[in-house]
Design an enzyme around this catalytic site. Structure first.
Site, mmCIF file in Angstrom:
data_model
loop_
_atom_site.group_PDB
_atom_site.id
_atom_site.type_symbol
_atom_site.label_atom_id
_atom_site.label_comp_id
_atom_site.label_asym_id
_atom_site.label_seq_id
_atom_site.Cartn_x
_atom_site.Cartn_y
_atom_site.Cartn_z
ATOM 1 N N ASP A 173 0.767 -1.242 0.151
ATOM 2 C CA ASP A 173 -0.038 -0.027 -0.057
ATOM 3 C C ASP A 173 0.927 1.251 0.035
ATOM 4 O O ASP A 173 2.062 1.314 0.069
ATOM 5 C CB ASP A 173 -1.093 -0.014 1.277
ATOM 6 C CG ASP A 173 -2.142 0.974 0.950
ATOM 7 O OD1 ASP A 173 -3.323 0.502 1.491
ATOM 8 O OD2 ASP A 173 -2.187 1.744 0.118
HETATM 9 C C1 GLC Z 1 -4.481 4.183 -0.204
HETATM 10 C C2 GLC Z 1 -5.219 3.116 0.124
HETATM 11 C C3 GLC Z 1 -5.268 1.999 -0.879
HETATM 12 C C4 GLC Z 1 -5.225 2.803 -2.236
HETATM 13 C C5 GLC Z 1 -3.840 3.226 -2.228
HETATM 14 C C6 GLC Z 1 -3.578 3.877 -3.682
HETATM 15 O O1 GLC Z 1 -3.613 4.766 0.947
HETATM 16 O O2 GLC Z 1 -4.841 2.656 1.421
HETATM 17 O O3 GLC Z 1 -6.431 1.369 -0.328
HETATM 18 O O4 GLC Z 1 -5.589 1.600 -3.227
HETATM 19 O O5 GLC Z 1 -3.411 4.162 -1.348
HETATM 20 O O6 GLC Z 1 -4.410 5.073 -3.880
#
Ligand code: GLC
Length: 716
Positions: free
Chosen positions: A256
């Site tokens: 993430d």
């Molecule tokens: C965010 C979220 C994740 C998302 C990623 C890209 O912090 O936790 O669900 O897909 O970053 O935006």
């Protein structure tokens, strides 16, 4: 998704040509557009982008990668297409309340069409974190509290995004997230600590991910949270033992946003280099946005802290995704962007999804409205184009969002409008007077209240989950006029509505219904269609009751019917001695599976094909349901089971199947479920997945607190 020989051969042929820098580059994902990013493409130091939101930029970046780098390895472009792209569908928690796998699959297919036409290949969805704490802002993105339902609907999303060929012009690679247990954050505070015993991990939090793997999800994303003291992005148990060793998963795992270097803040890594080492060795194939792999992997390899085999395996997983998306053959999208975006069929599908996602919680025979009713539209969300679509809606085209005010004013109803409050969180009550006056002069007050979009979604958890601002006071003031009140609640979570529940005559829980919120609310309130939604999360009476969910354990002192309210007596002779509260009913305000329609349905006592099955056998359960009203409806018939005695304690009820059944007025349908012994399996004291013999109860019912069980036994 099966690994095909030609792709593996191509991967290995390409891998043999790659330098170490090029390999590490494929493990690097960056976000947005800037000079640094372009330079990284030219150096072959990036394999993927997210949030390149201009389709021309996406084409330019892809051209740079394909035509100006040594090996011409194409980029895979990603976006959070969570509940629609330009056409916003209801938030996932809302969609889950449709219990309609086909509807959800089609919505994701439409989202994929629109996103692919804008240069994306990969979405970071479905989010399948089991969510049982409505304080947590990301419950809005979830598919609810139940592992079976979350798994079935998450798999439908994977099928909708990917189809049979994720390389097609109308498909995307899916990403099951966030592995794992993100929804179990202590206190419902986002990113917070999770402690999840292995049995809960295997029987509650992991099953939806296994369902997504079985549905062919091409990628997975690790979570921000630590799991039993190990951050999810460094967790060998989940990322290697479960995902690779037990499930034989051959997809690609992305971290993430910053979850790798957040190991420093977790106090798990000394510095960026150590966090990169932990993530690479745990099996995070691609690192999102910090560049920690590009900065440190070469040095880590030289020090022997990571191996070339680990690097090669990660790069294979990245290249496999790109081959499966046919990006080497077709790196550029050539479709018509405008043709698919916000077309009428997409808007119609979003309207249908919104209708089926809304849950009727109360109806004092107020609904549907009568054509001759004069309607006072009141509330801060009556005309709120951005707020009604909820979280993760950055690609919304605001003017395409149709509000309740717009829908009613274009209908045959005679309506007035007063917001009453400038916004859901406003405490300025100067607008009450007009709202009250309009209510006095109308047959019905339809009030649209709830949360603005910012109150749910990532990092937006709430310690109190009641109606924000002075909305409760506004409802009370309007109800005091004596005009009947229909409450429409738009929110990203279950709210504790408290005293309002008794002051209104009907409640339609609309969640954040998306682009077509207005028309969908009009369709239901006017009776064009009956509400059919069923709750997929339990509603607490009060935030102090959290967590409250239907598949609870019985405990040694289960609460009894009479256990509620402050008991009589004195401290010398207290009553109770059970697991309940003195000051609130121990059960949910509205239970999992609950939802009303504009009719009434009777259920026969279930009949079973047999009352005894072997540990490898199965039975068929039948139930006759009858629409005893004069309105056509859809009934969501639910099959629950209880294992009365296990070698470990078992939940008092577990959903094992469900069916949406259309019923015409007066129609009787026989609903049939096949239940296999394998569906009764759980992990025993030795952490083995077993089917145990013993007595079971079985319900076929309209929700998790309804109906009487029948019994059957499993015999070894
Ligand atoms: C965010 C979220 C994740 C998302 C990623 C890209 O912090 O936790 O669900 O897909 O970053 O935006």
């Amino acid at each position: 998704m099966t690994t095909t020989f030609p792709i593996e051969e191509k991967i290995n042929t390409l891998l043999r040509q790659m330098t170490l820098n090029e390999k590490i580059g494929q493990m690097n994902q960056l976000s947005g557009t800037n000079e640094y990013n372009e330079e990284m493409i030219r150096k072959g130091a990036v394999g993927s982008f997210l949030n390149v939101s201009d389709v021309d930029d996406a084409k330019r970046y892809q051209k740079l990668a394909v035509e100006e780098t040594r090996l011409g390895i194409p980029l895979v472009m990603a976006r959070d297409v969570i509940h629609g792209f330009k056409t916003l569908f209801p938030i996932p928690l809302a969609q889950s309340c449709s219990w309609n796998e086909g509807l959800i699959e089609e919505g994701c297919h439409i989202a994929a069409k629109e996103a692919k036409a804008h240069g994306y290949h990969w979405t970071f969805a479905p989010m399948i974190d089991i969510s049982r704490d409505p304080r947590w802002g990301r419950i809005a993105e979830s598919l609810g509290e139940d592992p079976l339902l979350c798994g079935r609907l998450g798999a439908a999303m994977v099928r909708g995004f990917q189809g049979d060929d994720p390389a097609a012009d109308d498909r995307l690679a899916a990403c099951a997230k966030h592995l794992v247990g993100y929804g179990a954050a202590e206190g419902g505070r986002d990113y917070n600590t999770t402690i999840i015993p292995e049995r809960s991990m295997r029987d509650t939090y992991l099953p939806p991910f296994k369902a997504s793997v079985d549905a062919g999800a091409l990628t997975m994303m690790s979570a921000f949270n630590e799991i039993n003291d190990i951050p999810a992005s460094a967790n060998h148990f989940t990322l290697k033992q479960i995902l690779r060793d037990e499930w034989k998963y051959d997809g690609m795992v992305v971290s993430d946003w910053g979850s790798v270097t957040e190991m420093i803040s977790h106090g798990f890594a000394q510095d960026e280099k150590e966090s990169a080492k932990e993530a690479i060795n745990a099996g995070i194939d691609m690192e999102m946005v910090t560049g920690s792999y590009v900065k440190h992997a070469k040095e880590l390899l030289a020090e022997g802290a990571i191996s070339m085999e680990t690097i090669d395996n990660a790069v294979r997983n990245v290249l496999r995704l790109k081959f499966r998306l046919n990006l080497f053959e077709n790196p550029y999208f050539t479709g018509d962007t405008e043709e698919v975006t916000l077309c009428q069929s997409h808007l119609d599908a979003a309207r249908k999804a919104a209708r089926e996602s809304m849950v009727l919680l109360k109806n004092n025979y107020m609904l549907p409205l009568k054509a001759e009713n004069t309607v006072a539209l009141i509330g801060p969300l009556t005309h709120a184009k951005e707020d009604q679509v909820g979280c993760w809606s950055m690609d919304l085209v605001s003017e395409s969002s149709v509000t309740v005010k717009e829908a009613f004013e274009s209908s045959a109803f005679s309506t007035t409008f007063a917001a009453g409050l400038d916004s859901p969180r406003s405490t300025e009550t100067k607008g009450f007077a007009k709202a009250i006056a309009n209510a006095h002069n109308a047959d019905i007050a339809v009030m649209i209240v709830g949360e603005d979009a910012i109150l749910s979604g990532e990092s937006h958890s709430r310690a109190f989950i009641d109606l924000p601002g002075k909305q409760t006071q506004l409802i009370e003031a309007v109800a005091a006029t004596g005009t009947k009140v229909v409450l429409v609640v738009m929110a990203g979570r279950p709210l504790t509505l408290g005293s309002v529940l008794d002051k209104v005559d009907a409640i339609l829980y609309a969640w954040h219904p998306g682009t077509m919120a207005g028309p969908a609310v009009l369709d239901l309130l006017s009776g064009i269609e009956s509400p059919s939604g069923r709750l997929t999360v339990s509603f607490p009476h009060t935030v102090g009751q959290i967590p409250v969910y239907y598949s609870r354990k019985n405990t040694g002192r289960p609460p009894r019917e009479e256990d509620r309210g402050i008991p009589a007596g004195t401290p010398l002779n207290p009553e109770g001695f059970a697991s309940y509260y003195l000051d609130v009913d121990f059960r949910a305000q509205f239970p999992f599976g609950f939802g009303l329609t504009y009719s009434t349905v009777t259920y026969s006592t279930p009949s079973l094909s047999t009352n005894s099955i072997s540990t490898t056998g199965s039975l068929t359960a039948f139930c006759e349901i009858t629409n005893t009203g004069d309105t056509p409806i859809h009934e969501v018939v639910q099959l629950y089971v209880r294992d009365l005695v296990g070698t470990v304690t078992r939940p008092i009820k577990e959903l094992k199947d469900f069916k949406r059944v259309a019923l015409a007025p007066g129609e009787t349908a026989t609903v049939k479920f096949t239940l296999t012994a394998d569906q009764l399996a759980f992990h025993n004291r030795d952490m083995q997945r077993v089917v145990e013999s013993g007595e079971f109860h079985l319900w076929i019912a309209p929700h998790s607190e309804a109906g009487d069980p029948v019994s059957f036994t499993v015999k070894t």
